[in-house]
Design a protein around this motif. Structure first.
Motif: not given
Length: 229
Positions: A148-161
């Motif tokens: 997965l793209p790094e940006e996606f991983v960081i933003r999805e973690n933000d969203f789920l948190a």
């Protein structure tokens, strides 16, 4: 601030990756199990096509789905189709979403999703990006969370948190990466706070229910159980 135009380009790129991977399957492998319990790979692809339709509905002010029964029935109907039909549907439904998203609109408006959930219209492209990326992984066809793209991983973690913040079933939890990124979530349940350490990808796997969290290190007790998405 959410940049919906940027996210639409990410959707386009993720769709191309998905179509490329799906195109290497065959009718037999489509009938095989995906990584989602009870769903074949055909179910995953059918869901992605119908999700694109549903997000067009949201963009245009209609209910996302007529009801849960219709949503589920449409996926069951489409899952057994031959690969060629799935690919055509994925391509056409994805293009229809992009066309609808290109229409002039007030991206700051509030829209209603499934089950009455509301969100900013500007987040819809990101929500579509999430569907494509995570379900691409669910196909079990060689695309992993590490791809997965790094940006996606960081933003999805933000969203789920944010999604699990204050949840009554989750103790206060802090997730920390090796490079110092921090996410806090939970806090609605009594119990000692937990501190979770690991890579951003392994944290994502735990938050989105794709991994059991065994690759994470937990301080202050056991790994908190998270509710299903």
């Amino acid at each position: 601030m959410i940049d919906h135009a940027h996210d639409l380009e990410a959707v386009r790129e993720a769709t191309d990756r998905l179509l490329g991977a799906a195109g290497k399957l065959d009718d037999g492998s489509l009938a095989g199990p995906s990584r989602l319990p009870g769903w074949s790979r055909g179910h995953v692809l059918a869901h992605l096509s119908r999700n694109a339709d549903a997000l067009v509905n949201v963009l245009q002010g209609r209910p996302m789905y007529a009801n849960s029964e219709t949503r589920d029935a449409d996926i069951e109907r489409d899952a057994p189709r031959p690969l060629a039909e799935h690919l055509t549907d994925l391509r056409e439904s994805g293009a229809a979403f992009m066309i609808a998203a290109a229409e002039p609109a007030d991206w700051s408006r509030t829209v209603t999703m499934r089950n009455g959930v509301t969100d900013s219209a500007s987040r819809l492209p990101f929500r579509r990006w999430v569907e494509i990326e995570l379900h691409h992984v669910d196909l079990g066809a060689g695309y992993e969370l590490e791809d997965l793209p790094e940006e996606f991983v960081i933003r999805e973690n933000d969203f789920l948190a944010e999604r699990f913040a204050g949840h009554p079933g989750v103790v206060p939890t802090t997730a920390v990466t090796e490079d110092g990124r921090i996410w806090t979530t939970g806090g609605g349940s009594d119990g000692p706070p937990a501190r979770v350490r690991g890579s951003a990808t392994d944290i994502l796997g735990w938050l989105c229910g794709r991994r059991d969290g065994s690759a994470l290190t937990v301080e202050g007790g056991s790994l908190p159980a998270l509710p299903p998405l």
